[in-house]
Design a protein around this motif. Structure first.
Motif, PDB file in Angstrom:
ATOM      1  N   GLY A 146       0.812  -1.219   0.000  1.00  0.00           N
ATOM      2  CA  GLY A 146       0.000   0.000   0.000  1.00  0.00           C
ATOM      3  C   GLY A 146       0.838   1.257   0.000  1.00  0.00           C
ATOM      4  N   THR A 147       0.238   2.374  -0.448  1.00  0.00           N
ATOM      5  CA  THR A 147       0.932   3.657  -0.459  1.00  0.00           C
ATOM      6  C   THR A 147      -0.098   4.785  -0.369  1.00  0.00           C
ATOM      7  N   GLN A 148       0.344   5.928   0.136  1.00  0.00           N
ATOM      8  CA  GLN A 148      -0.503   7.127   0.256  1.00  0.00           C
ATOM      9  C   GLN A 148      -1.775   6.866   1.059  1.00  0.00           C
ATOM     10  N   GLY A 149      -1.659   5.948   2.051  1.00  0.00           N
ATOM     11  CA  GLY A 149      -2.800   5.645   2.898  1.00  0.00           C
ATOM     12  C   GLY A 149      -3.740   4.600   2.333  1.00  0.00           C
ATOM     13  N   LYS A 150      -3.511   4.161   1.083  1.00  0.00           N
ATOM     14  CA  LYS A 150      -4.352   3.124   0.492  1.00  0.00           C
ATOM     15  C   LYS A 150      -3.925   1.760   1.059  1.00  0.00           C
ATOM     16  N   GLY A 151      -4.910   0.871   1.251  1.00  0.00           N
ATOM     17  CA  GLY A 151      -4.588  -0.441   1.799  1.00  0.00           C
ATOM     18  C   GLY A 151      -4.315  -0.403   3.290  1.00  0.00           C
ATOM     19  N   VAL A 152      -4.849   0.612   3.984  1.00  0.00           N
ATOM     20  CA  VAL A 152      -4.695   0.735   5.436  1.00  0.00           C
ATOM     21  C   VAL A 152      -6.089   0.777   6.054  1.00  0.00           C
ATOM     22  N   VAL A 153      -6.344  -0.135   6.991  1.00  0.00           N
ATOM     23  CA  VAL A 153      -7.679  -0.275   7.576  1.00  0.00           C
ATOM     24  C   VAL A 153      -7.580  -0.201   9.096  1.00  0.00           C
ATOM     25  N   LEU A 154      -8.481   0.534   9.715  1.00  0.00           N
ATOM     26  CA  LEU A 154      -8.602   0.560  11.168  1.00  0.00           C
ATOM     27  C   LEU A 154      -9.682  -0.436  11.573  1.00  0.00           C
ATOM     28  N   ALA A 155      -9.283  -1.451  12.351  1.00  0.00           N
ATOM     29  CA  ALA A 155     -10.239  -2.430  12.875  1.00  0.00           C
ATOM     30  C   ALA A 155     -10.513  -2.082  14.337  1.00  0.00           C
ATOM     31  N   GLU A 156     -11.764  -1.752  14.643  1.00  0.00           N
ATOM     32  CA  GLU A 156     -12.086  -1.220  15.971  1.00  0.00           C
ATOM     33  C   GLU A 156     -12.396  -2.297  17.000  1.00  0.00           C
ATOM     34  N   THR A 157     -12.648  -3.526  16.572  1.00  0.00           N
ATOM     35  CA  THR A 157     -12.882  -4.632  17.504  1.00  0.00           C
ATOM     36  C   THR A 157     -12.041  -5.827  17.066  1.00  0.00           C
ATOM     37  N   ASN A 158     -11.816  -6.768  17.993  1.00  0.00           N
ATOM     38  CA  ASN A 158     -11.054  -7.969  17.647  1.00  0.00           C
ATOM     39  C   ASN A 158     -11.757  -8.773  16.555  1.00  0.00           C
ATOM     40  N   LYS A 159     -13.114  -8.802  16.613  1.00  0.00           N
ATOM     41  CA  LYS A 159     -13.861  -9.538  15.601  1.00  0.00           C
ATOM     42  C   LYS A 159     -13.681  -8.903  14.222  1.00  0.00           C
ATOM     43  N   ALA A 160     -13.722  -7.557  14.178  1.00  0.00           N
ATOM     44  CA  ALA A 160     -13.507  -6.854  12.910  1.00  0.00           C
ATOM     45  C   ALA A 160     -12.083  -7.081  12.403  1.00  0.00           C
ATOM     46  N   ALA A 161     -11.124  -7.055  13.327  1.00  0.00           N
ATOM     47  CA  ALA A 161      -9.726  -7.287  12.948  1.00  0.00           C
ATOM     48  C   ALA A 161      -9.556  -8.675  12.348  1.00  0.00           C
ATOM     49  N   ASP A 162     -10.169  -9.669  12.977  1.00  0.00           N
ATOM     50  CA  ASP A 162     -10.103 -11.048  12.483  1.00  0.00           C
ATOM     51  C   ASP A 162     -10.681 -11.138  11.068  1.00  0.00           C
ATOM     52  N   SER A 163     -11.797 -10.467  10.852  1.00  0.00           N
ATOM     53  CA  SER A 163     -12.447 -10.499   9.535  1.00  0.00           C
ATOM     54  C   SER A 163     -11.583  -9.834   8.467  1.00  0.00           C
ATOM     55  N   VAL A 164     -11.028  -8.668   8.794  1.00  0.00           N
ATOM     56  CA  VAL A 164     -10.207  -7.928   7.823  1.00  0.00           C
ATOM     57  C   VAL A 164      -8.945  -8.714   7.481  1.00  0.00           C
ATOM     58  N   ILE A 165      -8.272  -9.235   8.508  1.00  0.00           N
ATOM     59  CA  ILE A 165      -7.031  -9.982   8.290  1.00  0.00           C
ATOM     60  C   ILE A 165      -7.289 -11.188   7.403  1.00  0.00           C
ATOM     61  N   ASN A 166      -8.333 -11.936   7.705  1.00  0.00           N
ATOM     62  CA  ASN A 166      -8.601 -13.143   6.929  1.00  0.00           C
ATOM     63  C   ASN A 166      -9.130 -12.838   5.530  1.00  0.00           C
ATOM     64  N   ALA A 167      -9.782 -11.687   5.378  1.00  0.00           N
ATOM     65  CA  ALA A 167     -10.207 -11.274   4.031  1.00  0.00           C
ATOM     66  C   ALA A 167      -8.988 -10.993   3.159  1.00  0.00           C
ATOM     67  N   PHE A 168      -8.011 -10.261   3.721  1.00  0.00           N
ATOM     68  CA  PHE A 168      -6.772  -9.995   2.982  1.00  0.00           C
ATOM     69  C   PHE A 168      -6.031 -11.305   2.686  1.00  0.00           C
ATOM     70  N   LYS A 169      -5.971 -12.190   3.690  1.00  0.00           N
ATOM     71  CA  LYS A 169      -5.254 -13.453   3.511  1.00  0.00           C
ATOM     72  C   LYS A 169      -5.894 -14.309   2.419  1.00  0.00           C
ATOM     73  N   SER A 170      -7.227 -14.257   2.328  1.00  0.00           N
ATOM     74  CA  SER A 170      -7.912 -15.048   1.303  1.00  0.00           C
ATOM     75  C   SER A 170      -7.553 -14.588  -0.099  1.00  0.00           C
TER      76      SER A 170
END
Length: 303
Positions: A146-170
């Motif tokens: 990522g660059t210029q702030g693109k590809g950067v996500v704030l996950a506000e809960t552990n459940k949201a973090a788990d979802s975002v991480i695994n979405a990227f991993k998929s």
């Protein structure tokens, strides 16, 4: 001197300013579109050709301004110019390692530069521990590319973090997980380093409802006086990355200043607009200084 600006878009503010600054200092400036350059690799006579067959054999220096999507080819061209004896303001090796977020963070903490707690894993099976090791949510998930702030996500809960991480991993995307510095309140500091000195600094502030302070994401810039410690970190970071020109991003935390990222092709518009400083001119003057030193060294050796 004859100086080439190796980039992709001649109309970008930064590229126009560098060309303008060089011409004002009396140099011949040439815009070189990365896609229009091609190489001849030869131990005795390496060359770079330009569209139409023109051989670029009369340049004194090159300023690489390589967009992330052109890193591989742009750095290959920069290495080729260096092999021809052309001075490159930032080297290909320095640009390459600065573009690898994981490698650059490892270099920074190996040089005792504080960074936010960061996790990296290849397997999605380690997601829970990855989240835990950076202190849990809220946390930042960053694409390595990522660059210029693109590809950067704030996950506000552990459940949201788990979802975002695994979405990227998929998607087989490489990501970093990083602690969220809440007390920074959406602000960071961009220190512009030229030739081992912090020549200017701005504070970037995210727009309301946004956590990314990047100007390209709607952030605003204001003049700031960095602390002695922040200057030291910026200079040390540019030095350990071997960059003559760098944009060093620092965030203020309860633990003290933390280094976020080192950019090898920092934009000029936000920082020149906020500070009124002619940073493009400083970049050209850094080339003048280096080549004058090289000429003096060569003359001394010949005597």
């Amino acid at each position: 001197m004859k100086i080439g600006l190796l980039a992709s878009n001649p109309n970008l503010y930064s590229n126009r300013r560098i060309i303008e600054a060089g011409e004002q200092l009396g140099h011949e400036m040439v815009f070189l579109n990365i896609k229009h350059c091609y190489m001849k690799m030869d131990a005795e006579e390496p060359e770079v050709h330009y569209r139409g067959g023109r051989v670029l054999d009369d340049l004194d220096a090159v300023i690489p301004r390589i967009r992330p999507s052109m890193t591989f080819y742009g750095c290959a061209l920069t290495r080729q110019f260096a092999s021809m004896g052309v001075y490159c303001l930032n080297t290909a090796a320095a640009i390459t390692q600065s573009r690898d977020k994981l490698h650059s963070l490892q270099l920074l903490f190996e040089n005792n530069i504080d960074i936010p707690i960061t996790g990296f894993a290849n397997s999605p099976l380690e997601t829970d521990d990855l989240i835990s090791m950076v202190g849990g949510a809220p946390l930042i998930v960053k694409l390595l590319e990522g660059t210029q702030g693109k590809g950067v996500v704030l996950a506000e809960t552990n459940k949201a973090a788990d979802s975002v991480i695994n979405a990227f991993k998929s998607l087989n995307a490489d990501i970093l997980v990083q602690e969220f510095i809440k007390e920074a309140q959406g602000k960071d500091i961009r220190c512009f380093v030229v030739d081992g000195k912090v020549v200017s600094a701005i504070q970037r502030e995210a727009e309301p409802g946004e956590f990314r302070a990047n100007i390209h994401q709607g952030g605003t810039a204001s003049v700031i006086r960095p602390t002695t410690d922040e200057k030291r970190i910026a200079i040390k970071a540019a030095k350990c990355m071997n960059l003559s020109v760098a944009g060093v991003d620092i965030i203020r935390s309860a633990k003290g200043p933390l280094l976020l990222e080192v950019n090898s092709s920092p934009g000029l518009e936000g920082i020149e607009g906020a500070t009124g400083k002619d940073i493009a001119k400083m970049m050209i003057q850094a080339i003048e200084k280096k080549l004058q030193w090289q000429q003096a060294s060569t003359s001394a050796a010949d005597q």
